[in-house]
Design a protein around this motif. Sequence first.
Motif, PDB file in Angstrom:
ATOM      1  N   GLU A  71      -2.068  12.240  15.846  1.00  0.00           N
ATOM      2  CA  GLU A  71      -1.003  11.410  15.293  1.00  0.00           C
ATOM      3  C   GLU A  71      -0.696  10.282  16.280  1.00  0.00           C
ATOM      4  OE1 GLU A  71       1.736  14.668  14.881  1.00  0.00           O
ATOM      5  OE2 GLU A  71       1.413  14.772  12.717  1.00  0.00           O
ATOM      6  N   ILE A  79      -7.431   5.398   9.685  1.00  0.00           N
ATOM      7  CA  ILE A  79      -7.002   4.918   8.362  1.00  0.00           C
ATOM      8  C   ILE A  79      -7.567   3.529   8.089  1.00  0.00           C
ATOM      9  CG2 ILE A  79      -4.999   4.332   6.937  1.00  0.00           C
ATOM     10  CD1 ILE A  79      -3.422   6.380   8.763  1.00  0.00           C
ATOM     11  N   THR A  92      -3.047  10.342   3.506  1.00  0.00           N
ATOM     12  CA  THR A  92      -2.848  10.723   4.904  1.00  0.00           C
ATOM     13  C   THR A  92      -1.876  11.887   4.929  1.00  0.00           C
ATOM     14  OG1 THR A  92      -1.058   9.118   5.248  1.00  0.00           O
ATOM     15  CG2 THR A  92      -3.312   8.363   5.644  1.00  0.00           C
ATOM     16  N   THR A  93      -2.222  12.956   5.624  1.00  0.00           N
ATOM     17  CA  THR A  93      -1.613  14.249   5.308  1.00  0.00           C
ATOM     18  C   THR A  93      -0.795  14.892   6.424  1.00  0.00           C
ATOM     19  OG1 THR A  93      -3.631  15.423   5.948  1.00  0.00           O
ATOM     20  CG2 THR A  93      -3.477  14.700   3.657  1.00  0.00           C
ATOM     21  N   PHE A  97       1.476  10.625  10.725  1.00  0.00           N
ATOM     22  CA  PHE A  97       0.642   9.525  10.227  1.00  0.00           C
ATOM     23  C   PHE A  97       1.473   8.466   9.500  1.00  0.00           C
ATOM     24  CE2 PHE A  97      -3.119  12.710   9.565  1.00  0.00           C
ATOM     25  CZ  PHE A  97      -3.315  12.739  10.938  1.00  0.00           C
ATOM     26  N   MET A  98       2.786   8.650   9.423  1.00  0.00           N
ATOM     27  CA  MET A  98       3.616   7.774   8.593  1.00  0.00           C
ATOM     28  C   MET A  98       3.551   6.314   9.025  1.00  0.00           C
ATOM     29  SD  MET A  98       7.671   8.081   7.628  1.00  0.00           S
ATOM     30  CE  MET A  98       8.214   8.073   9.354  1.00  0.00           C
ATOM     31  N   THR A 101       0.080   4.705   8.691  1.00  0.00           N
ATOM     32  CA  THR A 101      -0.239   4.458   7.278  1.00  0.00           C
ATOM     33  C   THR A 101       0.480   3.221   6.775  1.00  0.00           C
ATOM     34  OG1 THR A 101      -0.517   6.844   6.908  1.00  0.00           O
ATOM     35  CG2 THR A 101      -0.278   5.458   4.957  1.00  0.00           C
ATOM     36  N   PHE A 113      -2.252   3.704  -0.970  1.00  0.00           N
ATOM     37  CA  PHE A 113      -2.069   4.662   0.120  1.00  0.00           C
ATOM     38  C   PHE A 113      -1.006   5.689  -0.278  1.00  0.00           C
ATOM     39  CE2 PHE A 113      -3.755   0.842   1.944  1.00  0.00           C
ATOM     40  CZ  PHE A 113      -4.583   1.241   2.982  1.00  0.00           C
ATOM     41  N   HIS A 115       1.126   8.984   1.526  1.00  0.00           N
ATOM     42  CA  HIS A 115       1.409   9.696   2.775  1.00  0.00           C
ATOM     43  C   HIS A 115       2.204  10.964   2.506  1.00  0.00           C
ATOM     44  CE1 HIS A 115       3.970  10.371   6.468  1.00  0.00           C
ATOM     45  NE2 HIS A 115       2.748  10.659   6.845  1.00  0.00           N
ATOM     46  N   GLY A 118       6.270  12.062   4.550  1.00  0.00           N
ATOM     47  CA  GLY A 118       7.036  10.959   5.118  1.00  0.00           C
ATOM     48  C   GLY A 118       8.027  10.361   4.138  1.00  0.00           C
ATOM     49  N   LEU A 125       2.149   1.849  -1.219  1.00  0.00           N
ATOM     50  CA  LEU A 125       2.273   3.062  -0.413  1.00  0.00           C
ATOM     51  C   LEU A 125       3.313   3.996  -1.029  1.00  0.00           C
ATOM     52  CD1 LEU A 125       1.985   4.888   2.101  1.00  0.00           C
ATOM     53  CD2 LEU A 125       3.535   3.328   3.305  1.00  0.00           C
ATOM     54  N   THR A 127       4.763   8.276  -1.266  1.00  0.00           N
ATOM     55  CA  THR A 127       4.909   9.487  -0.457  1.00  0.00           C
ATOM     56  C   THR A 127       4.873  10.722  -1.360  1.00  0.00           C
ATOM     57  OG1 THR A 127       7.311   9.173  -0.561  1.00  0.00           O
ATOM     58  CG2 THR A 127       6.198   8.421   1.427  1.00  0.00           C
TER      59      THR A 127
END
Length: 357
Positions: A71, A79, A92-93, A97-98, A101, A113, A115, A118, A125, A127
């Motif tokens: 991280e 990424i 992104t898991t 990684f927030m 990303t 994307f 995440h 997050g 993007l 979540t």
Amino acid sequence: MRMRFIKKLAVLAALVIPMQAFAEDPLKVGFVYVGPIGDHGWSYQHDQGRLALEEHFGDKVQTTYVENVNEGADAERTIRRLAQAGNDVIFTTSFGFMNPTARVAKEFPEKTFLHATGYKRSDNLGTYLSKTFEGRYVTGIAAGQVTETNKLGYIASFPIPEVIRDINSTFLAARKVNPNVELKVVWVNTWFDPAKEADAANTLMDQGVDVIIQHTDSPAAMIAAEKRGVWAVGQASDMSHFGPTAHLLSVVDDWSPYYIETVQDVMDGTWESKDYWGGIKEGDIVIASISDRLTDEQRAKVDETIEAIRTGELHPFTGPLKDQSGKLRLEEGETMTHEQLAGMDWYVEGMTATLPK
């Protein structure tokens, strides 16, 4: 005349063939994992979701993954490389990684994307999160009933909201069925380190704990519990085969429904950025391999809890609810919102452990 006609056909063919090839190109989907796919926990389950995605869509998708990504700067480089390599969708898991990303998403506005765990979102993007706290509540109900020492142990990774709310949920449920329960917490500051996880489990058992619960990803704690004859709860995947006698239940994350639905939305052009939370009702959280050592009465209580969460009759965080200092956090009958859950940085009333600074 004949030669001009043949040349025209050749030009048309040259135009049509690339267009057909383009239309048949698979959607490229990339995954970034914080641990190894063989951890039998968090990263393993995300990769099972990736494999389910491939099985569902066949040659319509092409997936790739990168495991053991740290991280921070390593995550951002990974990424970015996935985006540069032509991946259309990138998952992104891990919480850490927030920010990486979010930064890469700004650089590639044409890509999608997602995440996990997050809270930062933008037009491209989104979540997503599984309601692990629902599974932890079921865990607390089971653990509170089977403990003989009234001491439960929790191996915690990092003091982030996801982990804190799961600790709280476990404790609230355990206290509901057993007011004498104490929950001891050991912070290991890692998601995956079998040696540290085993040491933490043994430390807890040395203190009289007879049910081990973990928020780390290897089966080391389950194996340690099996050796010493105490109960343990599996994390993320079904860990029953690592401790056939010790295993109480496993809180399984099934990411398949979310990954399939999300990729379908991208293919259909209907995807929109949002904050997705899936739990027992949605099939994203599954309570697996409940021990047959439970009495009929204990098992009935566990099953009733699962069903009450599934139907919405029960929300683990329902007021009145006070924090560790005695401050009222939720009024009578009030349930905690996703925003409140996402920012949880306090222990509930009755917890004797101290949160790391």
